[in-house]
Design a protein around this motif. Structure first.
Motif, PDB file in Angstrom:
ATOM      1  N   SER A  82     108.704 -14.649  35.828  1.00 19.58           N
ATOM      2  CA  SER A  82     109.563 -14.168  36.920  1.00 19.58           C
ATOM      3  C   SER A  82     109.021 -14.611  38.276  1.00 19.58           C
ATOM      4  O   SER A  82     109.779 -15.068  39.138  1.00 19.58           O
ATOM      5  CB  SER A  82     109.661 -12.645  36.884  1.00 19.58           C
ATOM      6  N   LEU A  83     107.713 -14.485  38.450  1.00 24.18           N
ATOM      7  CA  LEU A  83     107.122 -14.901  39.726  1.00 24.18           C
ATOM      8  C   LEU A  83     107.235 -16.410  39.904  1.00 24.18           C
ATOM      9  O   LEU A  83     107.583 -16.885  40.993  1.00 24.18           O
ATOM     10  CB  LEU A  83     105.656 -14.462  39.815  1.00 24.18           C
ATOM     11  N   LEU A  84     106.974 -17.174  38.856  1.00 24.41           N
ATOM     12  CA  LEU A  84     107.099 -18.627  38.972  1.00 24.41           C
ATOM     13  C   LEU A  84     108.541 -19.045  39.250  1.00 24.41           C
ATOM     14  O   LEU A  84     108.780 -19.982  40.019  1.00 24.41           O
ATOM     15  CB  LEU A  84     106.569 -19.302  37.707  1.00 24.41           C
ATOM     16  N   SER A  85     109.491 -18.339  38.662  1.00 28.17           N
ATOM     17  CA  SER A  85     110.903 -18.619  38.949  1.00 28.17           C
ATOM     18  C   SER A  85     111.235 -18.315  40.406  1.00 28.17           C
ATOM     19  O   SER A  85     111.928 -19.086  41.066  1.00 28.17           O
ATOM     20  CB  SER A  85     111.808 -17.794  38.047  1.00 28.17           C
ATOM     21  N   ALA A  86     110.734 -17.179  40.892  1.00 27.71           N
ATOM     22  CA  ALA A  86     110.987 -16.810  42.288  1.00 27.71           C
ATOM     23  C   ALA A  86     110.329 -17.805  43.252  1.00 27.71           C
ATOM     24  O   ALA A  86     110.848 -18.051  44.342  1.00 27.71           O
ATOM     25  CB  ALA A  86     110.473 -15.401  42.562  1.00 27.71           C
ATOM     26  N   LEU A  87     109.216 -18.390  42.842  1.00 28.09           N
ATOM     27  CA  LEU A  87     108.536 -19.369  43.691  1.00 28.09           C
ATOM     28  C   LEU A  87     109.236 -20.729  43.689  1.00 28.09           C
ATOM     29  O   LEU A  87     109.104 -21.490  44.646  1.00 28.09           O
ATOM     30  CB  LEU A  87     107.087 -19.562  43.225  1.00 28.09           C
ATOM     31  N   THR A  88     109.960 -21.038  42.637  1.00 30.56           N
ATOM     32  CA  THR A  88     110.558 -22.375  42.532  1.00 30.56           C
ATOM     33  C   THR A  88     112.050 -22.361  42.823  1.00 30.56           C
ATOM     34  O   THR A  88     112.485 -22.905  43.835  1.00 30.56           O
ATOM     35  CB  THR A  88     110.291 -22.976  41.132  1.00 30.56           C
ATOM     36  N   VAL A  89     112.840 -21.760  41.973  1.00 27.86           N
ATOM     37  CA  VAL A  89     114.296 -21.825  42.118  1.00 27.86           C
ATOM     38  C   VAL A  89     114.913 -20.531  42.623  1.00 27.86           C
ATOM     39  O   VAL A  89     116.089 -20.482  42.938  1.00 27.86           O
ATOM     40  CB  VAL A  89     114.973 -22.220  40.789  1.00 27.86           C
ATOM     41  N   GLY A  90     114.122 -19.479  42.677  1.00 21.94           N
ATOM     42  CA  GLY A  90     114.634 -18.181  43.097  1.00 21.94           C
ATOM     43  C   GLY A  90     115.012 -17.335  41.894  1.00 21.94           C
ATOM     44  O   GLY A  90     115.340 -17.852  40.824  1.00 21.94           O
ATOM     45  N   GLY A  93     118.469 -14.054  43.542  1.00 20.62           N
ATOM     46  CA  GLY A  93     118.731 -14.357  44.940  1.00 20.62           C
ATOM     47  C   GLY A  93     117.514 -14.237  45.836  1.00 20.62           C
ATOM     48  O   GLY A  93     117.628 -14.308  47.059  1.00 20.62           O
ATOM     49  N   ILE A  94     116.346 -14.072  45.260  1.00 21.29           N
ATOM     50  CA  ILE A  94     115.113 -13.920  46.038  1.00 21.29           C
ATOM     51  C   ILE A  94     114.251 -15.149  45.820  1.00 21.29           C
ATOM     52  O   ILE A  94     113.987 -15.546  44.692  1.00 21.29           O
ATOM     53  CB  ILE A  94     114.341 -12.659  45.604  1.00 21.29           C
ATOM     54  N   THR A  95     113.824 -15.743  46.926  1.00 21.03           N
ATOM     55  CA  THR A  95     112.909 -16.873  46.861  1.00 21.03           C
ATOM     56  C   THR A  95     111.573 -16.419  47.425  1.00 21.03           C
ATOM     57  O   THR A  95     111.502 -15.880  48.526  1.00 21.03           O
ATOM     58  CB  THR A  95     113.441 -18.065  47.670  1.00 21.03           C
ATOM     59  N   GLU A  96     110.531 -16.619  46.650  1.00 21.52           N
ATOM     60  CA  GLU A  96     109.189 -16.176  47.039  1.00 21.52           C
ATOM     61  C   GLU A  96     108.412 -17.349  47.623  1.00 21.52           C
ATOM     62  O   GLU A  96     108.722 -18.506  47.366  1.00 21.52           O
ATOM     63  CB  GLU A  96     108.463 -15.624  45.798  1.00 21.52           C
ATOM     64  N   VAL A  97     107.411 -17.044  48.439  1.00 18.36           N
ATOM     65  CA  VAL A  97     106.541 -18.065  49.029  1.00 18.36           C
ATOM     66  C   VAL A  97     105.088 -17.728  48.695  1.00 18.36           C
ATOM     67  O   VAL A  97     104.729 -16.566  48.499  1.00 18.36           O
ATOM     68  CB  VAL A  97     106.724 -18.158  50.558  1.00 18.36           C
ATOM     69  N   TRP A  98     104.255 -18.762  48.643  1.00 18.68           N
ATOM     70  CA  TRP A  98     102.844 -18.573  48.295  1.00 18.68           C
ATOM     71  C   TRP A  98     102.092 -17.723  49.319  1.00 18.68           C
ATOM     72  O   TRP A  98     101.070 -17.128  48.993  1.00 18.68           O
ATOM     73  CB  TRP A  98     102.145 -19.922  48.156  1.00 18.68           C
TER      74      TRP A  98
END
Length: 131
Positions: A82-90, A93-98
């Motif tokens: 889930s975290l890797l998905s949020a970091l890459t494609v979202g 609807g949530i996009t995460e940053v390092w």
């Protein structure tokens, strides 16, 4: 080999519980850091799930322990993916940053947890098969 739990299995179960508590604790810690609304609820449930699974990995025996370690492994894997998905494609609807708090640490903890829980699952099923 008897049905007794080996020292190595206990060490793996303890390490698994510590990592599950870390995953859950990270999610609970991040709830006030902008993980509000639906995401806040999901983070809270993830925190509770980590605590429950940590207790289950330590307290259960037999087939219930087998179920607990499989669920714990899936829990850690889902957290990492889930975290890797949020970091890459979202994700949702949530996009995460390092640079968000604890993101790099969470990736490391989740990845280690997946490996440790895979070994723990193997050890629990191996003992059951040889007992």
């Amino acid at each position: 080999m008897t049905g007794r739990v080996s020292g190595v299995e206990w060490v793996m179960r303890i390490l698994s519980a510590i990592l599950l508590l870390a995953i859950g604790g990270i999610h609970l810690y991040l709830v006030p850091y902008g993980a509000g609304s639906v995401l806040g609820v999901l983070f809270t449930l993830n925190g509770i799930g980590g605590i429950v699974l940590a207790i289950a990995v330590l307290a259960l025996r037999g087939r219930l322990l087998q179920l607990a370690v499989i669920l714990a492994l899936l829990f850690a894997l889902a957290s990492l993916l889930s975290l890797l998905s949020a970091l890459t494609v979202g994700l949702f609807g949530i996009t995460e940053v390092w640079s968000f708090p604890l993101v790099p640490q969470t990736v490391v903890v989740d990845a280690i947890a997946v490996v440790v829980l895979a070994v723990t699952t193997w050890a629990v099923f191996r003992r059951r098969r040889t007992a």
